[in-house]
Design a protein around this motif. Structure first.
Motif, PDB file in Angstrom:
ATOM      1  N   GLN A   1      23.924  29.349  39.465  1.00 33.07           N
ATOM      2  CA  GLN A   1      24.219  30.202  40.616  1.00 33.07           C
ATOM      3  C   GLN A   1      25.179  31.298  40.150  1.00 33.07           C
ATOM      4  N   GLN A   2      24.755  32.545  40.257  1.00 31.19           N
ATOM      5  CA  GLN A   2      25.560  33.651  39.764  1.00 31.19           C
ATOM      6  C   GLN A   2      25.861  34.641  40.881  1.00 31.19           C
ATOM      7  N   PRO A   3      27.121  35.121  40.952  1.00 32.50           N
ATOM      8  CA  PRO A   3      27.429  36.177  41.927  1.00 32.50           C
ATOM      9  C   PRO A   3      26.865  37.511  41.421  1.00 32.50           C
ATOM     10  N   VAL A   4      26.163  38.198  42.281  1.00 31.07           N
ATOM     11  CA  VAL A   4      25.581  39.491  41.909  1.00 31.07           C
ATOM     12  C   VAL A   4      25.806  40.481  43.039  1.00 31.07           C
ATOM     13  N   ALA A   5      25.674  41.756  42.705  1.00 33.44           N
ATOM     14  CA  ALA A   5      25.813  42.803  43.716  1.00 33.44           C
ATOM     15  C   ALA A   5      24.645  42.732  44.691  1.00 33.44           C
ATOM     16  N   ASP A   6      24.965  42.976  45.955  1.00 37.25           N
ATOM     17  CA  ASP A   6      23.954  42.926  47.009  1.00 37.25           C
ATOM     18  C   ASP A   6      23.887  44.275  47.703  1.00 37.25           C
ATOM     19  N   ALA A   7      22.719  44.911  47.647  1.00 34.14           N
ATOM     20  CA  ALA A   7      22.549  46.226  48.272  1.00 34.14           C
ATOM     21  C   ALA A   7      22.491  46.116  49.788  1.00 34.14           C
ATOM     22  N   GLY A   8      22.165  44.920  50.290  1.00 35.85           N
ATOM     23  CA  GLY A   8      22.106  44.750  51.744  1.00 35.85           C
ATOM     24  C   GLY A   8      20.787  45.199  52.349  1.00 35.85           C
ATOM     25  N   PHE A   9      19.824  45.508  51.514  1.00 34.28           N
ATOM     26  CA  PHE A   9      18.497  45.873  52.029  1.00 34.28           C
ATOM     27  C   PHE A   9      17.453  45.523  50.971  1.00 34.28           C
TER      28      PHE A   9
ATOM     29  N   LYS B   1      28.758  45.912  40.127  1.00 32.50           N
ATOM     30  CA  LYS B   1      29.530  44.759  40.569  1.00 32.50           C
ATOM     31  C   LYS B   1      29.737  44.819  42.078  1.00 32.50           C
ATOM     32  N   PRO B   2      29.873  43.662  42.724  1.00 30.84           N
ATOM     33  CA  PRO B   2      30.173  43.656  44.155  1.00 30.84           C
ATOM     34  C   PRO B   2      31.418  44.507  44.442  1.00 30.84           C
ATOM     35  N   GLY B   3      31.354  45.309  45.505  1.00 26.16           N
ATOM     36  CA  GLY B   3      32.471  46.181  45.871  1.00 26.16           C
ATOM     37  C   GLY B   3      32.339  47.591  45.337  1.00 26.16           C
ATOM     38  N   GLU B   4      31.472  47.813  44.352  1.00 26.32           N
ATOM     39  CA  GLU B   4      31.262  49.172  43.839  1.00 26.32           C
ATOM     40  C   GLU B   4      30.542  50.017  44.877  1.00 26.32           C
ATOM     41  N   LYS B   5      30.773  51.324  44.789  1.00 28.14           N
ATOM     42  CA  LYS B   5      30.092  52.268  45.663  1.00 28.14           C
ATOM     43  C   LYS B   5      28.944  52.919  44.893  1.00 28.14           C
ATOM     44  N   ILE B   6      27.817  53.057  45.557  1.00 27.23           N
ATOM     45  CA  ILE B   6      26.682  53.755  44.954  1.00 27.23           C
ATOM     46  C   ILE B   6      26.223  54.860  45.899  1.00 27.23           C
ATOM     47  N   ARG B   7      25.594  55.879  45.313  1.00 29.46           N
ATOM     48  CA  ARG B   7      25.053  56.997  46.096  1.00 29.46           C
ATOM     49  C   ARG B   7      23.544  56.811  46.256  1.00 29.46           C
TER      50      ARG B   7
ATOM     51  N   GLU C   1      26.484  57.034  51.052  1.00 33.03           N
ATOM     52  CA  GLU C   1      27.291  56.239  50.134  1.00 33.03           C
ATOM     53  C   GLU C   1      27.329  54.810  50.654  1.00 33.03           C
ATOM     54  N   LEU C   2      27.083  53.858  49.754  1.00 29.04           N
ATOM     55  CA  LEU C   2      26.998  52.453  50.148  1.00 29.04           C
ATOM     56  C   LEU C   2      27.916  51.609  49.284  1.00 29.04           C
ATOM     57  N   THR C   3      28.691  50.751  49.911  1.00 30.15           N
ATOM     58  CA  THR C   3      29.515  49.782  49.194  1.00 30.15           C
ATOM     59  C   THR C   3      28.712  48.493  49.024  1.00 30.15           C
ATOM     60  N   LEU C   4      28.550  48.087  47.790  1.00 32.98           N
ATOM     61  CA  LEU C   4      27.741  46.908  47.501  1.00 32.98           C
ATOM     62  C   LEU C   4      28.452  45.629  47.935  1.00 32.98           C
ATOM     63  N   GLY C   5      27.687  44.742  48.533  1.00 31.96           N
ATOM     64  CA  GLY C   5      28.211  43.444  48.912  1.00 31.96           C
ATOM     65  C   GLY C   5      28.024  42.437  47.784  1.00 31.96           C
TER      66      GLY C   5
END
Length: 604
Positions: free
Chosen positions: A488-496, A547-553, A566-570
């Motif tokens: 089980q690994q923590p990964v960035a989640d775009a939320g969509f 990484k989780p918490g990073e912002k992407i465009r 702009e989206l903050t990754l979960g």
């Protein structure tokens, strides 16, 4: 017309007529490249007709297992007899026209718009023409078996033609004038299985083991290294023809498009393939090698080793089959074995690919509700975003690939290392392809495999191919000294989630994260770019290094309007799988692993 031009015109007609006569064609097409700006071509077809009502049809599907209704692009259909008299014509349904004739010859004329890029489409513009003929050429309902000639006119002077069909160039009337080409096919099915590329493409050909390979590339030369591509292709073609111990062609044509934009996918044909890869993805050749290896192996699997359910082809409706897990998915399994054999993939990379495939399948809840056979049957739903949801469907490519790997190990286990997946394909090539026969879908594969193992494989096929039982990873990987581990690994989640229908845009099908919805993302948005780069096939793949918490465009398009967000990754936890070497592997397991990775039977 000036006398000089009249003579040249007569010579051209005589030349074309001779070509038609030599081919003994009964159905003659003329394709005039009319208006590049409007993507418009004019088609004329001439053929013998019966007294009474006659019908012509345009296929509703081709290349993709999707009904795409190519007749939607047809403009202004007319019919006349050999004397130029108009014939009564009416449309019978969305893709069929019928006309009343008194026998003799008839001529059908129509215009059609061609502007779908990619290996599954047909496109004509000022740059080039790429044609899948089923998307533009009607056929007489009673004439699919007739020999055919096709003449192209209005071709820009500098354009060349690439196709696997026999073709001839017709000299231009004068320097700088449009040129023409003529090609021949023994019947309609062969014609539509032979796409053509016309334009100022580059070509890098090679010969190997008695076969000629044409490598046709439509792209900016700055975007690729032709010598590197050809070097990889030489290794792939040598590995796969050697793997099959077969060479069922004199000339094989690779047609590549490398656009600077979203692209991807390949389409197999009996003597050629058409492949689109984004120029940005050529910075390293993994994608090029994998796609080329997959499409080239279709030379056997599906084109010659063919399921009975796909014959005869019905161009008016869906062709249902339960065998795509084998025809497509197991093709991917063999392609990776060929890359191993060619030295283009290391064992460690191969194990990593297998583990990624397992992660993908296990992450989709539908793997417990939809079987590989059902996924094959349901492929006609692929164009609907809701069908591609993880809870609704799996991919027969993905599960079929894993089934191919496990079936290889199962055959080796039951035959005590004396037989393999390679033997299965070589036997099916002899029993079906060489005899012009078709296998009975999954049952045919099982029966052929049982000849190799001398064991009953009903349980394997009932549980894992027709059923939805968890695949026997641990049992079969243990036979080659490998252990499958789950983490089980923590990964960035775009939320969509988003999906692409082959050549279409990447479209958001579900927004399930509060951050994503707050950022302004909605279902149905088309993703234009992520962090300034064109979207990949998978959003998770594109943000894998984030990484989780990073912002992407994210740039999207909604109802024709572009929006920059702009989206903050979960964060989410994802089950991932790793395939590792067992620390206590026995010599027998290691010997079988070595034979497996080399596509050899043990002791040979």
């Amino acid at each position: 017309m000036k006398p000089k031009h009249a003579v040249l015109f007569c010579l051209l007609c005589l030349f074309v007529g001779n070509v038609f006569a030599q081919s003994d064609s009964k159905l003659d097409y003329s394709i005039r490249l009319t208006d590049a700006a409007q993507h418009r071509v004019h088609v004329t077809m001439s053929f013998p007709v019966e007294s009474g009502w006659n019908q012509v049809q345009l296929p509703v599907w081709n290349a993709l297992y999707q009904v795409r209704d190519f007749a939607k692009n047809v403009i202004s259909v007319s019919a006349m007899d050999s004397s130029g008299n108009a014939l009564a014509l009416k449309q019978a349904d969305k893709t069929t026209w019928q006309f009343l004739a008194r026998g003799g010859m008839a001529r059908i004329d129509y215009d059609i718009i061609l502007d779908e890029a990619g290996p599954f489409g047909a496109q004509f513009n000022a740059h080039h023409a790429f044609l899948n003929f089923a998307e533009l050429l009607m056929y007489p309902v009673k004439g699919r078996e007739w020999p055919i000639s096709v003449q192209f006119t209005g071709v820009p002077p500098r354009w060349k033609l690439a196709t696997s069909l026999p073709s001839l160039s017709v000299p231009a009337e004068k320097a700088g004038a449009p040129s023409a080409y003529v090609l021949h096919a023994e019947k309609y099915d062969r014609l539509v299985d032979s796409p053509c590329e016309m334009g100022e493409f580059a070509e890098s050909d090679f010969e190997q083991n008695g076969g000629k390979y044409r490598v046709v590339i439509d792209a900016d030369p700055a975007d690729y290294d032709a010598s590197a591509l050809v070097t990889a292709l030489k290794k792939i073609t040598a590995a796969e023809t050697g793997w099959m111990d077969d060479h069922p062609f004199d000339t094989y044509v690779f047609i590549y498009h490398f656009p600077r934009g979203p692209a991807g996918g390949g389409m197999e044909h009996a003597y050629s393939t058409a492949i689109d890869i984004s120029a940005a993805q050529l910075k390293e050749l993994r994608g090029f090698e994998s796609t080329s290896a997959h499409e080239f192996f279709h030379l056997w699997n599906v084109k010659r080793i063919r399921p009975r359910s796909l014959e005869p082809i019905d161009y008016t409706r869906e062709n249902y089959t339960r065998a795509l897990w084998f025809s497509e998915g197991v093709t991917s399994a063999v392609a990776d074995l060929a890359l191993l054999k060619a030295g283009l993939l290391t064992p460690a990379e191969y194990f990593e690919r297998i583990a990624r495939g397992i992660t993908v399948l296990q992450s989709r809840p539908a793997h417990l509700t939809q079987s590989a056979e059902e996924s094959s049957l349901d492929t006609w739903f692929d164009k609907y975003p809701s069908y591609r949801a993880p809870e609704r469907s799996i991919s027969y490519y993905n599960k079929g690939d894993l089934l191919g790997i496990l079936l290889d190990l199962k055959i080796r286990q039951d035959s005590h290392g004396q037989r393999s997946l390679r033997d299965l394909f070589k036997d099916m090539n002899q029993d079906y392809a060489k005899r012009g026969k078709y296998f009975a879908d999954s049952e045919g594969v099982r029966a052929e495999a049982e000849k190799l193992t001398n064991t009953d494989l009903h349980d394997f096929f009932d549980r894992y191919v027709a059923g939805t039982a968890e695949l026997p990873y641990s049992e079969l990987f243990a036979t080659v000294g490998l252990v499958l581990e789950k983490q089980q690994q923590p990964v960035a989640d775009a939320g969509f989630t988003a999906a692409r229908n082959f050549t279409g845009p990447l479209v958001i099908d579900q927004v399930n994260g509060e951050e994503a919805r707050s950022a302004g993302l909605r279902e149905g948005d088309e993703i234009v770019s992520i962090n300034g780069e064109q979207p990949a096939r998978s959003v998770d793949q594109q943000i894998a290094s984030s990484k989780p918490g990073e912002k992407i465009r994210i740039a999207i398009q909604r109802r024709g309007e572009r929006k920059d967000l702009e989206l903050t990754l979960g964060q989410k936890f994802r089950a991932t799988y790793m395939l590792r070497e067992a620390p206590q592997a026995t010599p027998a397991q290691l010997a079988r692993r070595a034979a497996w990775l080399q596509s050899q039977d043990e002791g040979k």
